[in-house]
Write a protein that holds these residues in place. Structure first.
Motif, mmCIF file in Angstrom:
data_model
loop_
_atom_site.group_PDB
_atom_site.id
_atom_site.type_symbol
_atom_site.label_atom_id
_atom_site.label_comp_id
_atom_site.label_asym_id
_atom_site.label_seq_id
_atom_site.Cartn_x
_atom_site.Cartn_y
_atom_site.Cartn_z
ATOM 1 N N UNK A 127 0.845 -1.193 0.000
ATOM 2 C CA UNK A 127 0.000 0.000 0.000
ATOM 3 C C UNK A 127 0.879 1.241 0.000
ATOM 4 N N UNK A 128 0.343 2.291 -0.589
ATOM 5 C CA UNK A 128 1.027 3.582 -0.555
ATOM 6 C C UNK A 128 0.523 4.344 0.663
ATOM 7 N N UNK A 129 1.455 4.953 1.424
ATOM 8 C CA UNK A 129 1.070 5.656 2.644
ATOM 9 C C UNK A 129 1.367 7.154 2.581
ATOM 10 N N UNK A 130 2.087 7.620 1.567
ATOM 11 C CA UNK A 130 2.311 9.057 1.417
ATOM 12 C C UNK A 130 1.082 9.666 0.744
ATOM 13 N N UNK A 131 -0.003 9.717 1.529
ATOM 14 C CA UNK A 131 -1.317 10.156 1.067
ATOM 15 C C UNK A 131 -1.802 11.316 1.921
ATOM 16 N N UNK A 132 -2.815 12.033 1.425
ATOM 17 C CA UNK A 132 -3.361 13.091 2.247
ATOM 18 C C UNK A 132 -4.410 12.540 3.218
ATOM 19 N N UNK A 133 -5.024 13.424 3.995
ATOM 20 C CA UNK A 133 -5.945 13.000 5.043
ATOM 21 C C UNK A 133 -7.156 12.249 4.491
ATOM 22 N N UNK A 134 -7.485 12.478 3.212
ATOM 23 C CA UNK A 134 -8.640 11.815 2.597
ATOM 24 C C UNK A 134 -8.251 10.605 1.765
ATOM 25 N N UNK A 135 -6.958 10.264 1.746
ATOM 26 C CA UNK A 135 -6.506 9.094 1.005
ATOM 27 C C UNK A 135 -6.057 9.362 -0.409
ATOM 28 N N UNK A 136 -6.013 10.636 -0.837
ATOM 29 C CA UNK A 136 -5.552 10.973 -2.183
ATOM 30 C C UNK A 136 -4.034 11.043 -2.212
ATOM 31 N N UNK A 137 -3.451 10.822 -3.399
ATOM 32 C CA UNK A 137 -2.005 10.816 -3.508
ATOM 33 C C UNK A 137 -1.436 12.211 -3.267
ATOM 34 N N UNK A 138 -0.183 12.225 -2.829
ATOM 35 C CA UNK A 138 0.539 13.476 -2.639
ATOM 36 C C UNK A 138 1.065 13.953 -3.984
ATOM 37 N N UNK A 139 0.766 15.185 -4.401
ATOM 38 C CA UNK A 139 1.256 15.666 -5.699
ATOM 39 C C UNK A 139 2.777 15.638 -5.822
ATOM 40 N N UNK A 140 3.478 15.867 -4.704
ATOM 41 C CA UNK A 140 4.936 15.875 -4.736
ATOM 42 C C UNK A 140 5.543 14.621 -4.129
ATOM 43 N N UNK A 141 4.710 13.617 -3.853
ATOM 44 C CA UNK A 141 5.217 12.369 -3.303
ATOM 45 C C UNK A 141 5.639 12.510 -1.858
ATOM 46 N N UNK A 142 6.555 11.651 -1.434
ATOM 47 C CA UNK A 142 7.039 11.676 -0.059
ATOM 48 C C UNK A 142 8.266 10.813 0.103
ATOM 49 N N UNK A 143 8.924 10.965 1.253
ATOM 50 C CA UNK A 143 10.136 10.215 1.583
ATOM 51 C C UNK A 143 9.999 9.656 2.993
ATOM 52 N N UNK A 144 10.310 8.383 3.157
ATOM 53 C CA UNK A 144 10.177 7.703 4.444
ATOM 54 C C UNK A 144 11.113 8.312 5.486
ATOM 55 N N UNK A 145 10.571 8.516 6.714
ATOM 56 C CA UNK A 145 11.392 8.925 7.844
ATOM 57 C C UNK A 145 11.440 7.852 8.932
ATOM 58 N N UNK A 146 10.353 7.096 9.108
ATOM 59 C CA UNK A 146 10.357 6.065 10.141
ATOM 60 C C UNK A 146 9.028 5.341 10.211
ATOM 61 N N UNK A 147 8.980 4.294 11.042
ATOM 62 C CA UNK A 147 7.760 3.509 11.234
ATOM 63 C C UNK A 147 7.742 2.994 12.660
ATOM 64 N N UNK A 148 6.561 2.943 13.265
ATOM 65 C CA UNK A 148 6.443 2.394 14.613
ATOM 66 C C UNK A 148 6.726 0.899 14.586
ATOM 67 N N UNK A 149 7.040 0.356 15.741
ATOM 68 C CA UNK A 149 7.469 -1.040 15.787
ATOM 69 C C UNK A 149 6.355 -2.020 15.433
ATOM 70 N N UNK A 150 5.084 -1.596 15.577
ATOM 71 C CA UNK A 150 3.987 -2.478 15.185
ATOM 72 C C UNK A 150 3.568 -2.281 13.736
ATOM 73 N N UNK A 151 4.183 -1.313 13.048
ATOM 74 C CA UNK A 151 3.890 -1.085 11.636
ATOM 75 C C UNK A 151 2.649 -0.248 11.380
ATOM 76 N N UNK A 152 1.989 0.229 12.424
ATOM 77 C CA UNK A 152 0.753 0.989 12.224
ATOM 78 C C UNK A 152 1.035 2.427 11.763
ATOM 79 N N UNK A 153 2.007 3.065 12.370
ATOM 80 C CA UNK A 153 2.271 4.482 12.133
ATOM 81 C C UNK A 153 3.501 4.641 11.255
ATOM 82 N N UNK A 154 3.389 5.445 10.183
ATOM 83 C CA UNK A 154 4.512 5.673 9.274
ATOM 84 C C UNK A 154 4.775 7.174 9.186
ATOM 85 N N UNK A 155 6.017 7.550 9.404
ATOM 86 C CA UNK A 155 6.436 8.946 9.402
ATOM 87 C C UNK A 155 7.117 9.251 8.072
ATOM 88 N N UNK A 156 6.738 10.371 7.440
ATOM 89 C CA UNK A 156 7.344 10.693 6.157
ATOM 90 C C UNK A 156 7.407 12.203 5.937
#
Length: 332
Positions: free
Chosen positions: A132-161
């Protein structure tokens, strides 16, 4: 000890394993980097430019997962068995159980409707076989400029970018700086609830006036992150234009300056950081010479406990002195 060219070494039970290798045992023919380990240390995700680790990758760097117990090597950056048609870049993140991998890729064929022609952040569940793609906006639409991974919680639920786009709910925070020249902002994606939260708003939810350079986290509870920025409007009284360390708790709405002792903030740039899984302790490297230790114009490593107490100088010798040549980056 020396790994194969661009490979990884893991120290385990008295012996060292070179873990970048082709499925039939020969040395991989390209460099690898950006690795992440599971909590047990028995599963590894990494980026590799090698072309002999699996299917033909078309010359693009791809993400792989290795189980050291079973010796199974899997291509992660693929969809329906087809490798990504663009390069995977920068780094990977791996859940504590080693079954969820987060990564950044330029590929446009990993999910449907990927049309922004930018790098995006993806998550693969190895057990479910889903991506799945997670660099999305609050409504689930794609980011026009994309994104870059910064981190993820140990359970995989939260992704920081990081992303230059406005992805937050405008009813919560107004639009930030728009366009391809906008500064990078920090977002947290909740994969369970399908929400994207802005983690780097300025005072009064104003647009941040300088970009987020790097970030770590989130904490296990999904509330806390830490990041580097030269913004002058994240907290009151910091307008020196230096790169400082910040800690933000979105569950409480509190933004804190970390690289300070009492009321004395760092007088030079910070340039690396790490945070524990609780989100309570932040380690950082800085060129500041007014936070503790000798004034020797060398970078130093500090540990901040956000529950209270002064900064503590780390990495000292047996005589209690910092390294003569300073501290390099590369905290983990």
């Amino acid at each position: 000890l020396k790994a194969p060219r661009g490979g990884h070494l893991i120290r385990d039970e008295g012996f060292t394993q070179a873990v970048q290798r082709a499925p039939i045992g020969q040395q991989a023919d390209g460099s690898s980097y950006g690795s992440a380990l599971s909590a047990s240390g028995r599963q590894l995700a990494f980026l590799s430019e090698a072309r002999n680790l699996g299917p033909d990758t078309g010359g693009h760097a791809q993400v792989f997962h290795l189980n050291l117990d079973t010796q199974e090597l899997r291509l992660v950056s693929e969809a329906s068995g087809v490798p990504g048609d663009g390069a995977s870049i920068f780094r990977t993140a791996l859940s504590a159980n080693g079954r969820i991998v987060a990564f950044t890729s330029d590929a446009s064929n990993l999910v449907s409707a990927d049309s922004n022609k930018n790098s995006d952040v993806f998550v693969r569940n190895l057990d479910a076989g889903s991506v799945e793609r997670v660099s999305l906006n609050f409504a689930g639409a794609q980011s026009p400029t994309g994104g870059v991974l910064a981190g993820m919680s140990r359970d995989g639920r939260w992704v920081l970018f990081l992303s230059k786009s406005d992805l937050q709910d405008p009813s919560i925070a107004p639009p930030q700086n728009r366009g391809p020249l906008a500064p990078n902002k920090l977002y947290l994606r909740d994969r369970q609830n399908g929400d994207t939260l802005l983690m780097s708003a300025g005072l009064g939810n104003a647009p941040i006036d300088n970009e987020v350079i790097a970030a770590v986290g989130p904490s296990d509870d999904g509330c806390k992150v830490a990041f580097l920025s030269a913004a002058t409007n994240l907290v009151s009284g910091v307008a020196d234009g230096l790169v400082h360390v910040y800690h933000y708790n979105h569950c409480t709405g509190v933004m804190r300056l970390v690289d300070q002792n009492s009321e004395l903030r760092g007088n030079r740039d910070a340039f690396d950081l790490a945070m524990d899984a609780e989100g309570r302790r932040v380690a950082f490297v800085t060129d500041a010479d007014n936070l503790g230790g000798p004034v020797d114009y060398q970078s130093k490593l500090f540990l901040a406990d956000l529950n209270g107490g002064p900064l503590s100088l780390q990495g000292l010798s047996e005589t209690g002195t910092p390294p003569a040549n300073g501290v390099a980056s590369g905290l983990a």
